[in-house]
Design a protein around this motif. Sequence first.
Motif, mmCIF file in Angstrom:
data_model
loop_
_atom_site.group_PDB
_atom_site.id
_atom_site.type_symbol
_atom_site.label_atom_id
_atom_site.label_comp_id
_atom_site.label_asym_id
_atom_site.label_seq_id
_atom_site.Cartn_x
_atom_site.Cartn_y
_atom_site.Cartn_z
ATOM 1 N N ALA B 123 0.849 -1.200 0.000
ATOM 2 C CA ALA B 123 0.000 0.000 0.000
ATOM 3 C C ALA B 123 0.880 1.245 0.000
ATOM 4 C CB ALA B 123 -0.911 -0.014 1.230
ATOM 5 N N ALA B 124 0.476 2.243 -0.783
ATOM 6 C CA ALA B 124 1.286 3.450 -0.941
ATOM 7 C C ALA B 124 1.199 4.315 0.312
ATOM 8 C CB ALA B 124 0.814 4.231 -2.158
ATOM 9 N N VAL B 125 2.314 4.921 0.663
ATOM 10 C CA VAL B 125 2.396 5.726 1.869
ATOM 11 C C VAL B 125 2.903 7.139 1.566
ATOM 12 C CG1 VAL B 125 3.614 5.948 4.079
ATOM 13 C CG2 VAL B 125 2.683 3.727 3.376
ATOM 14 N N ALA B 126 3.873 7.223 0.693
ATOM 15 C CA ALA B 126 4.447 8.531 0.352
ATOM 16 C C ALA B 126 4.944 8.476 -1.081
ATOM 17 C CB ALA B 126 5.594 8.885 1.303
ATOM 18 N N ALA B 127 5.161 9.655 -1.661
ATOM 19 C CA ALA B 127 5.641 9.690 -3.045
ATOM 20 C C ALA B 127 6.584 10.860 -3.238
ATOM 21 C CB ALA B 127 4.464 9.796 -4.018
ATOM 22 N N ILE B 128 7.501 10.656 -4.161
ATOM 23 C CA ILE B 128 8.590 11.613 -4.382
ATOM 24 C C ILE B 128 8.713 11.888 -5.875
ATOM 25 C CG2 ILE B 128 11.126 11.841 -4.305
ATOM 26 C CD1 ILE B 128 10.938 9.943 -1.799
ATOM 27 N N ALA B 129 8.914 13.138 -6.219
ATOM 28 C CA ALA B 129 9.258 13.473 -7.606
ATOM 29 C C ALA B 129 10.624 14.135 -7.601
ATOM 30 C CB ALA B 129 8.219 14.415 -8.210
ATOM 31 N N ALA B 130 11.495 13.647 -8.468
ATOM 32 C CA ALA B 130 12.868 14.161 -8.473
ATOM 33 C C ALA B 130 13.381 14.235 -9.899
ATOM 34 C CB ALA B 130 13.767 13.261 -7.625
ATOM 35 N N GLU B 131 14.500 14.944 -10.039
ATOM 36 C CA GLU B 131 15.077 15.138 -11.372
ATOM 37 C C GLU B 131 15.520 13.812 -11.999
ATOM 38 O OE1 GLU B 131 15.329 18.003 -12.920
ATOM 39 O OE2 GLU B 131 15.063 19.505 -11.343
ATOM 40 N N THR B 132 16.024 12.922 -11.164
ATOM 41 C CA THR B 132 16.534 11.641 -11.674
ATOM 42 C C THR B 132 16.041 10.517 -10.774
ATOM 43 O OG1 THR B 132 18.497 11.748 -10.291
ATOM 44 C CG2 THR B 132 18.680 12.708 -12.496
ATOM 45 N N ARG B 133 16.138 9.312 -11.298
ATOM 46 C CA ARG B 133 15.786 8.147 -10.490
ATOM 47 C C ARG B 133 16.711 8.029 -9.287
ATOM 48 N NH1 ARG B 133 15.297 5.235 -15.357
ATOM 49 N NH2 ARG B 133 13.130 5.217 -15.970
ATOM 50 N N GLU B 134 17.980 8.347 -9.505
ATOM 51 C CA GLU B 134 18.952 8.224 -8.413
ATOM 52 C C GLU B 134 18.570 9.156 -7.261
ATOM 53 O OE1 GLU B 134 19.818 8.613 -11.694
ATOM 54 O OE2 GLU B 134 20.228 6.470 -11.881
ATOM 55 N N ALA B 135 18.202 10.391 -7.603
ATOM 56 C CA ALA B 135 17.803 11.342 -6.562
ATOM 57 C C ALA B 135 16.537 10.854 -5.857
ATOM 58 C CB ALA B 135 17.580 12.724 -7.173
ATOM 59 N N ALA B 136 15.620 10.300 -6.630
ATOM 60 C CA ALA B 136 14.385 9.795 -6.028
ATOM 61 C C ALA B 136 14.692 8.638 -5.083
ATOM 62 C CB ALA B 136 13.415 9.355 -7.117
ATOM 63 N N ASP B 137 15.612 7.763 -5.497
ATOM 64 C CA ASP B 137 15.985 6.634 -4.633
ATOM 65 C C ASP B 137 16.647 7.129 -3.343
ATOM 66 O OD1 ASP B 137 14.981 4.875 -6.434
ATOM 67 O OD2 ASP B 137 16.912 4.250 -7.275
ATOM 68 N N GLU B 138 17.481 8.141 -3.483
ATOM 69 C CA GLU B 138 18.162 8.668 -2.304
ATOM 70 C C GLU B 138 17.138 9.291 -1.345
ATOM 71 O OE1 GLU B 138 21.421 11.239 -3.371
ATOM 72 O OE2 GLU B 138 21.707 11.824 -1.273
ATOM 73 N N ALA B 139 16.191 10.005 -1.916
ATOM 74 C CA ALA B 139 15.151 10.613 -1.084
ATOM 75 C C ALA B 139 14.302 9.530 -0.414
ATOM 76 C CB ALA B 139 14.284 11.532 -1.930
ATOM 77 N N MET B 140 14.086 8.456 -1.145
ATOM 78 C CA MET B 140 13.304 7.340 -0.588
ATOM 79 C C MET B 140 13.990 6.811 0.663
ATOM 80 S SD MET B 140 10.572 5.600 -1.279
ATOM 81 C CE MET B 140 10.221 5.719 -2.990
ATOM 82 N N ALA B 141 15.324 6.672 0.582
ATOM 83 C CA ALA B 141 16.064 6.170 1.746
ATOM 84 C C ALA B 141 15.981 7.168 2.898
ATOM 85 C CB ALA B 141 17.520 5.910 1.355
ATOM 86 N N ALA B 142 15.897 8.473 2.558
ATOM 87 C CA ALA B 142 15.866 9.495 3.610
ATOM 88 C C ALA B 142 14.526 9.539 4.344
ATOM 89 C CB ALA B 142 16.166 10.862 2.996
ATOM 90 N N LEU B 143 13.495 8.948 3.769
ATOM 91 C CA LEU B 143 12.171 9.009 4.403
ATOM 92 C C LEU B 143 12.154 8.308 5.761
ATOM 93 C CD1 LEU B 143 9.769 8.342 1.382
ATOM 94 C CD2 LEU B 143 9.948 10.453 2.712
ATOM 95 N N ASP B 144 12.950 7.273 5.867
ATOM 96 C CA ASP B 144 13.117 6.553 7.130
ATOM 97 C C ASP B 144 11.803 6.294 7.862
ATOM 98 O OD1 ASP B 144 14.499 5.322 9.175
ATOM 99 O OD2 ASP B 144 14.731 7.174 10.326
#
Lengths: 151, 745, 293
Positions: B123-144
Amino acid sequence: MQVELEVNGNRYRVDAAAAEPLSALLRDRLQLTGTKVACGEGTCGSCTVLVDDRPVLSCLTLAAACDGASVRTVEAEGDLLDRLRRAFTEEDGFQCGFCTPGQLMSALALLERTPHPSPDEIVTAMSGNLCRCGAYEGIAVAVARAAEAPA
Amino acid sequence: MARLIKTEAVVEGRTEVRWTLVEEDSTPEWPADQPPGVVGEPTTRLTAGARLSGSARYTSDMQLPRQLEATVLRSPHANARLTSISLDAARAVPGVRAVIGPGDCPQFDGEAVLHDEPPYGGAAVAAIAAETREAADEAMAALDPQWEPLGFVVDLDQSLENQTFQDDPVEYERGDAETALAAAELTITSDYLAPAQLHNSMEPHCAVADWRPDGLTLWSSTQGIYQARSQLCGSFGLDQEHVRVICHFMGGGFGSKFGCGPEGVIAAELSRRAGRPVRLVLSRRDENLSTGYRTPARFSFTIGAGCDGRLQAVEASAVMGLGTGGWAYPVLEPVKSVYACEHQHLMTLPMRLNLGPAAAFRAPGVMEGTWAFEQALDELAEAAGLDPLELRRRNHTDVDPSTGRPYTSKRLLESYDLAAELAGWDARDELRSDGRVRRGMGCASQYWWGGGGPPAYADVRIGSDAKPVLTVGMQDLGTGVTTACAVVLAERLGIRPDQVTVRTGDTDLAGHGPFSGGSMTLASVAPAVRSAGHHVRTQLLELAADMFEIAASDLELTEGEVRSTDGTLRRPIHDVTEKLGNAWVTGSGSRAPNPDGMAVNTFGCQIAQVAVDTLTGLITVERVVAVHDIGRVVNPMGARSQVLGGILQGIGFALSEERVVDPTTGTVVNAGLEDYKIPTLADLPEVECRFVGEPDPELALGIKGLGEPPIIPTPGAIGNAVAHALGLRLREAPYTPRRVLEALQ
Amino acid sequence: MRTFAYARPARVEDAAAALSQPAARAMGGGTDLITQQHRGILAAESVVDLRGLGLDAIAAEGEGVRIGATVTLADLGRDEAVRERFAVLHQAASAAASPQLREMGTVAGNLCQQVRCWYFRHPDLTCWLRGGDTCYAQVGDHRKHGLEPGDCISVAPSDLAAALLALDATVDTSSRPQGIPLADLYRKASDENRSTLALAPGEFVTAVVVPRAPDASAYERAGERHAWSFALAGVAAARFGDQLRLAAIGVSNLPRLLDPADPLAGLPGLEQTAWKRRLLSGLAGQALARVSG
């Protein structure tokens, strides 16, 4: 890192991340969006392209490992590929068309190596390309037909 | 003249009454004795060029200037409460342009899109839009994210015990089943367990949203552009005029893609916040966790019949695992509607489980219900000492058994006869042997709706080049409906289908049209197309009459020419249209309603021949004979492909496809295509496909839909064939090597 | 997916040095490595591509054959001499995975691949074999798992391993060029060390050597569909004179040599895998029948 490669006869020099898959390089950097990513983990065959004439999964192929390679995608030109396109059309070898670029690339690799494949060889060579619409009969007949057609 | 009428349509088993705008239609029907030109001839797909060259742009291929990539955080737990999440930390990651969490996203169809208590794994909890997939992945890890796991239920029996329903139970009664069963000469009881089948369209759910001050444009991989538009209007409080939904090419849907989906709402909200276009493409795993599936179901039947095999009473229940969404798909419809049977008591229990929401999947309910009931019928045939096909013939009904309404047409008995002949049914016992490989043959009946109906609209224009442009309010998910529409138009204009340009998949282009589902699209749209084409034809003939000074009634359009009926005039249509200069001749058409008081259904029969390898447990479907009554066949090439596709998905259900949920963690363990096995080319049987139907005399153009029918009888026919081969019946699908070998122990 | 560095050394010593760095991983075709990296099972910081080492030849050696570590499964499957003299190897190489994975996947990569257990590969679970506390399969759904109890009940997936074990092959590694028996490439994972490969840090397979050709050999496997399926079980048989060697995958943690007289010995089956005993017995009987003189 710098990667130099040839795609469909054109030379490119690209600055690729080491972890970047070839599929992303093709689709996002070179705008060759014909190559499709349906699973991203090497299970479906949609992203099949030819690297140095071998059919490989571009989602699992590191762009960095393609330095010096020759890549062909569904956007390529060529008589054999055109024959396949005609045969896929005439035998209804696709429905939604999302897996089709991968199907065409697997078929091209097969016919380049084995110009006159047996039915079993066709089944084997094409069995790594999943088609959820179920266009398999048309695909198999189309590959056989393209193999028979005069060059 | 346009008018509003009230009309009734059956959509996947649910009757809908709605007001519809229709135009009066004076288009003559095709005469029964005259083949309508290109209609009924094999026609290759119009989309071939684009799809085979890689130039077709699917939603997931969209690359708008300044487009951002989105990713979605999903719950790893079967049920949990989100206790904390660091949205700001994610926002601080370079290249991140928007981050949303629970409470930040509008609802989708009244349901939460981002959950603070995610009720299933995925189930979806949060979503991120970023310039690149790498940035989105990094932000995903930061959500903690921090979770508090909650109790969960993923077991059907457990949910039944808890009485947690996802939709209202459905009870159906006619006659007095209890009394009739007590009096029946023969009774059998049997249980069947159907698996959850995952759609796995090759193109995952995806959306590209471009939110601008003057409105929202959403590219969506959708089976319903108009539904998508309404949903977006509802979610964001926008007017229809400010929302445009586009789906030019689509990589399959099979029922899982009605509307814009939560992914459309997420992409739009991220785009709104970032002020940039946003692309969201689900991973295969997320696809299989969150976008729907055919509901698993446990069936129980008690069937009472006379010694002659005639059904007298059925008591049946179906416990369905809906997860956290979907509705009570008509799983017991095959019991209720296919055969004559006076006394019935049917109970459908749609249970809630901590799993993703169910969704319609090609003949939802009816396919799995047919799989179960058609096998129970074979058990009855055995008890009665009857040939299974004979049992079905004896229980044939000429009227809809639940309403008493007559059918617009029904060729089921013919289907049985032809299928039996083509399959070699009478010699089927000769297939059997005691060796390593055991063969058998089984049959099943097919029942579905699919008459289509209003609303559906089409517009045609033709200019000086004599190449018409057809605009239809629909989307082509890959079925070939685009090509079929071109065929219908080409017939009216006397040209080849490949001379038609068909524009679909854009809410700004055309009036409303049907979603692609319920086997309704072609039957709904084709009459509108023909009517629009007829208006253009009439005008062209009038122009030709002026030019050639021959009465329009003495002219016809055929093979690209204007011809006089006496044969003296033969001129290219182009000679007429070139006089138009930059002007167009245009025509519009709409779909008229179906007749009142009649049941519109498709019917058919499939017979499967299987070979069971008793050493490896692997089953080979060697041959399937598919005979279907679908009214008029517009494009036999496309129709055969639809049948093959349905059969292959049916083979997957019967032999290898099954979502597996871990009982201890409540998470899906085979959400990828390595462990969730759909058929490959090597699993393709020989298929003999025939259509028995004449054009349905009561329906516009005589067309009925073909999307769902071919999948419906395949698994049941395979189940009966396996039972015939082995002399024992597997009650749980799919019939994997494990289940076969366990049964043989 | 985590980012990582990529290197493609040209010399074995350079590869060994690069691989002795922490969180470095050897890569052949990458088909297993990259998927593990995608799912977060692995967190390699550097990937060392072994395909620049020139280890891609198939060559006769004595009475047998030497197969370079980075020979692809497809090239092995297409090799005429292998097809004629080592049928079991040809059959196993041709049956593995999918055509594209065979074009990419290498012999060494196939032998060293991780188990396909759906808990091991679950992105949200950390099972015992991945360093966690729980073998989820034992308490959960282990319908496709092994026939022997243990800390982990996943099964060896490599079709080639069964074939090579039956052929009594040896494996050359970067630090043991003289070769080790194939069986010694593997170890049972333990609480202290969850790896199933007996390779030292930095060590990698450079070649596989089959010392001699059998008089007859055959591979029998069962999958979940007619193509592109990891083996539910696979049995390789080879006959050297009157000596029979029988090996299986898909039934226990490691590739397993079976007793031709009693293939099921030591494989009692688990609650949900008893059916595999019947399968193994059938496949073994079939493979033996195919090699019997």
